[in-house]
Design a protein around this motif. Sequence first.
Motif, PDB file in Angstrom:
ATOM      1  N   MET A 148      53.183 -23.693  12.372  1.00 28.96           N
ATOM      2  CA  MET A 148      52.633 -25.045  12.502  1.00 28.96           C
ATOM      3  C   MET A 148      51.255 -25.138  11.880  1.00 28.96           C
ATOM      4  SD  MET A 148      53.793 -26.282  16.326  1.00 28.96           S
ATOM      5  CE  MET A 148      53.106 -27.921  16.030  1.00 28.96           C
ATOM      6  N   LEU A 149      50.421 -24.111  12.108  1.00 26.20           N
ATOM      7  CA  LEU A 149      49.094 -24.082  11.492  1.00 26.20           C
ATOM      8  C   LEU A 149      49.192 -24.017   9.979  1.00 26.20           C
ATOM      9  CD1 LEU A 149      46.827 -21.710  13.637  1.00 26.20           C
ATOM     10  CD2 LEU A 149      46.391 -24.108  13.079  1.00 26.20           C
ATOM     11  N   GLY A 150      50.113 -23.190   9.496  1.00 25.29           N
ATOM     12  CA  GLY A 150      50.254 -23.023   8.049  1.00 25.29           C
ATOM     13  C   GLY A 150      50.612 -24.316   7.354  1.00 25.29           C
ATOM     14  N   VAL A 151      51.531 -25.081   7.939  1.00 27.83           N
ATOM     15  CA  VAL A 151      51.928 -26.362   7.352  1.00 27.83           C
ATOM     16  C   VAL A 151      50.765 -27.347   7.378  1.00 27.83           C
ATOM     17  CG1 VAL A 151      53.425 -28.377   7.697  1.00 27.83           C
ATOM     18  CG2 VAL A 151      54.378 -26.070   7.842  1.00 27.83           C
ATOM     19  N   THR A 152      50.059 -27.394   8.492  1.00 28.26           N
ATOM     20  CA  THR A 152      48.948 -28.341   8.626  1.00 28.26           C
ATOM     21  C   THR A 152      47.786 -27.999   7.700  1.00 28.26           C
ATOM     22  OG1 THR A 152      49.541 -28.634  10.960  1.00 28.26           O
ATOM     23  CG2 THR A 152      47.385 -29.419  10.270  1.00 28.26           C
ATOM     24  N   LEU A 153      47.454 -26.705   7.616  1.00 26.89           N
ATOM     25  CA  LEU A 153      46.293 -26.291   6.830  1.00 26.89           C
ATOM     26  C   LEU A 153      46.593 -26.183   5.342  1.00 26.89           C
ATOM     27  CD1 LEU A 153      44.861 -23.538   9.215  1.00 26.89           C
ATOM     28  CD2 LEU A 153      44.059 -25.882   8.924  1.00 26.89           C
ATOM     29  N   PRO A 199      49.357 -38.653  11.308  1.00 24.56           N
ATOM     30  CA  PRO A 199      48.843 -39.289  12.523  1.00 24.56           C
ATOM     31  C   PRO A 199      48.802 -38.354  13.727  1.00 24.56           C
ATOM     32  CG  PRO A 199      50.454 -40.697  11.422  1.00 24.56           C
ATOM     33  CD  PRO A 199      50.502 -39.374  10.733  1.00 24.56           C
ATOM     34  N   ALA A 200      49.734 -37.405  13.760  1.00 30.87           N
ATOM     35  CA  ALA A 200      49.819 -36.498  14.912  1.00 30.87           C
ATOM     36  C   ALA A 200      49.110 -35.168  14.659  1.00 30.87           C
ATOM     37  CB  ALA A 200      51.281 -36.239  15.254  1.00 30.87           C
ATOM     38  N   ALA A 201      48.220 -35.117  13.672  1.00 29.37           N
ATOM     39  CA  ALA A 201      47.568 -33.847  13.336  1.00 29.37           C
ATOM     40  C   ALA A 201      46.819 -33.259  14.526  1.00 29.37           C
ATOM     41  CB  ALA A 201      46.623 -34.040  12.159  1.00 29.37           C
ATOM     42  N   GLY A 202      46.118 -34.117  15.265  1.00 28.83           N
ATOM     43  CA  GLY A 202      45.378 -33.633  16.433  1.00 28.83           C
ATOM     44  C   GLY A 202      46.302 -33.004  17.464  1.00 28.83           C
ATOM     45  N   THR A 203      47.437 -33.637  17.675  1.00 29.97           N
ATOM     46  CA  THR A 203      48.420 -33.101  18.630  1.00 29.97           C
ATOM     47  C   THR A 203      48.958 -31.759  18.156  1.00 29.97           C
ATOM     48  OG1 THR A 203      49.045 -35.349  19.249  1.00 29.97           O
ATOM     49  CG2 THR A 203      50.582 -33.586  19.818  1.00 29.97           C
ATOM     50  N   TRP A 204      49.150 -31.646  16.836  1.00 29.63           N
ATOM     51  CA  TRP A 204      49.631 -30.372  16.282  1.00 29.63           C
ATOM     52  C   TRP A 204      48.642 -29.245  16.560  1.00 29.63           C
ATOM     53  CZ3 TRP A 204      53.215 -29.552  11.697  1.00 29.63           C
ATOM     54  CH2 TRP A 204      54.255 -30.476  11.725  1.00 29.63           C
ATOM     55  N   LEU A 232      57.793 -30.254   0.685  1.00 31.67           N
ATOM     56  CA  LEU A 232      57.904 -31.078   1.888  1.00 31.67           C
ATOM     57  C   LEU A 232      56.539 -31.584   2.353  1.00 31.67           C
ATOM     58  CD1 LEU A 232      60.622 -29.048   3.834  1.00 31.67           C
ATOM     59  CD2 LEU A 232      60.886 -31.284   2.742  1.00 31.67           C
ATOM     60  N   VAL A 233      55.522 -30.752   2.252  1.00 33.80           N
ATOM     61  CA  VAL A 233      54.177 -31.207   2.616  1.00 33.80           C
ATOM     62  C   VAL A 233      53.708 -32.286   1.654  1.00 33.80           C
ATOM     63  CG1 VAL A 233      51.745 -30.519   2.828  1.00 33.80           C
ATOM     64  CG2 VAL A 233      53.540 -29.064   3.782  1.00 33.80           C
ATOM     65  N   ARG A 234      53.976 -32.100   0.359  1.00 30.66           N
ATOM     66  CA  ARG A 234      53.597 -33.113  -0.628  1.00 30.66           C
ATOM     67  C   ARG A 234      54.282 -34.449  -0.338  1.00 30.66           C
ATOM     68  NH1 ARG A 234      49.716 -34.013  -3.138  1.00 30.66           N
ATOM     69  NH2 ARG A 234      50.911 -35.218  -4.641  1.00 30.66           N
ATOM     70  N   ARG A 235      55.486 -34.390   0.211  1.00 32.88           N
ATOM     71  CA  ARG A 235      56.223 -35.618   0.531  1.00 32.88           C
ATOM     72  C   ARG A 235      55.943 -36.108   1.949  1.00 32.88           C
ATOM     73  NH1 ARG A 235      62.235 -34.445  -2.174  1.00 32.88           N
ATOM     74  NH2 ARG A 235      61.503 -34.264  -4.327  1.00 32.88           N
ATOM     75  N   GLU A 236      54.957 -35.485   2.605  1.00 32.70           N
ATOM     76  CA  GLU A 236      54.529 -35.871   3.955  1.00 32.70           C
ATOM     77  C   GLU A 236      55.615 -35.631   4.995  1.00 32.70           C
ATOM     78  OE1 GLU A 236      52.528 -39.726   4.093  1.00 32.70           O
ATOM     79  OE2 GLU A 236      52.358 -39.651   1.902  1.00 32.70           O
ATOM     80  N   LYS A 237      56.487 -34.661   4.731  1.00 29.20           N
ATOM     81  CA  LYS A 237      57.544 -34.285   5.665  1.00 29.20           C
ATOM     82  C   LYS A 237      57.116 -33.016   6.409  1.00 29.20           C
ATOM     83  CE  LYS A 237      60.170 -37.597   4.077  1.00 29.20           C
ATOM     84  NZ  LYS A 237      60.467 -38.803   4.893  1.00 29.20           N
ATOM     85  N   HIS A 238      56.070 -33.154   7.198  1.00 26.42           N
ATOM     86  CA  HIS A 238      55.488 -31.975   7.821  1.00 26.42           C
ATOM     87  C   HIS A 238      56.420 -31.345   8.857  1.00 26.42           C
ATOM     88  CE1 HIS A 238      52.073 -34.312   6.235  1.00 26.42           C
ATOM     89  NE2 HIS A 238      51.532 -33.125   6.010  1.00 26.42           N
ATOM     90  N   SER A 239      57.106 -32.174   9.616  1.00 22.97           N
ATOM     91  CA  SER A 239      58.039 -31.637  10.612  1.00 22.97           C
ATOM     92  C   SER A 239      59.171 -30.865   9.940  1.00 22.97           C
ATOM     93  CB  SER A 239      58.612 -32.768  11.465  1.00 22.97           C
ATOM     94  OG  SER A 239      57.597 -33.385  12.230  1.00 22.97           O
TER      95      SER A 239
END
Length: 260
Positions: A201-206, A223-228, A66-73
């Motif tokens: 949330m941190l794990g997915v982002t990092l 785009p919303a990384a800062g908000t995360w 999902l991260v590879r496909r940019e589906k972070h949520s």
Amino acid sequence: MTASAVGAGSGGEPPARTGSTVIQKAIVLIPALLAPIAVLLGYWTGGRFLLPILATLAVYPILAILVRREKHSLAVIASLLWAFSLSGTVITVTAHDPEGAAEVVLNGPTYRDEMFDYIRTGHGRETDPGLYLPQHLIHLGAFILLTVLSGGLFGIALGAVLVGYMSYYVGALAAAGSEPWLAFMFGWPPWAILRVAAYIMLGVTLARPLLSAIGRHPIPVPPAAGTWYITCAALLLLDVILKGLLAPHWAVLLRPCLGA
């Protein structure tokens, strides 16, 4: 009339996109479905390190896809459902067989004894900032480091250990006295739930930087990384605040579980 016009006129998404959406939703559920299998296999085969390994394998491939496909949520949702399912299964198994579960949950008995003492007395690491703040910082630092260096793999493994022994304590609390419903409902304190959400949330982002580096195509920064990151920081801060305010009262709330 063109095929695209027909699709648009029907009031729904094009079939390919609709099918893709269904598949994505199904993928999100896979870790939650595999988590109970991981717990039961670990319980039946024994060994304290097998359970976190199996639990990690239940979620990490989906998270990475999902991260590879940019589906972070979606990756966050899948991981949250996995954590909920993992915890619920460990609690259920432990409530049924505390001694058997003690043999397979890493750090489970030690954490149980610490929490039972806190519930009986109202004092301990849970109520002492000088003790729990350093532990929180150590766990957070280890989680961040492991996640960044492994693309999320070792961070998830650490999370599986933490969720495992916290859930073992809740199951043991349910098995300890005449008020199991109280343990099931309130054994997990709200501040710990916020901490789990922040870690996920941190794990997915990092996980993104390394997964981007080893993949064929770079994964752009969301785009919303800062908000995360701000949300994660807020959750962790609220974790500390709620713990400081509520931990002494939470011990009193749970004391009937131990017959006190």
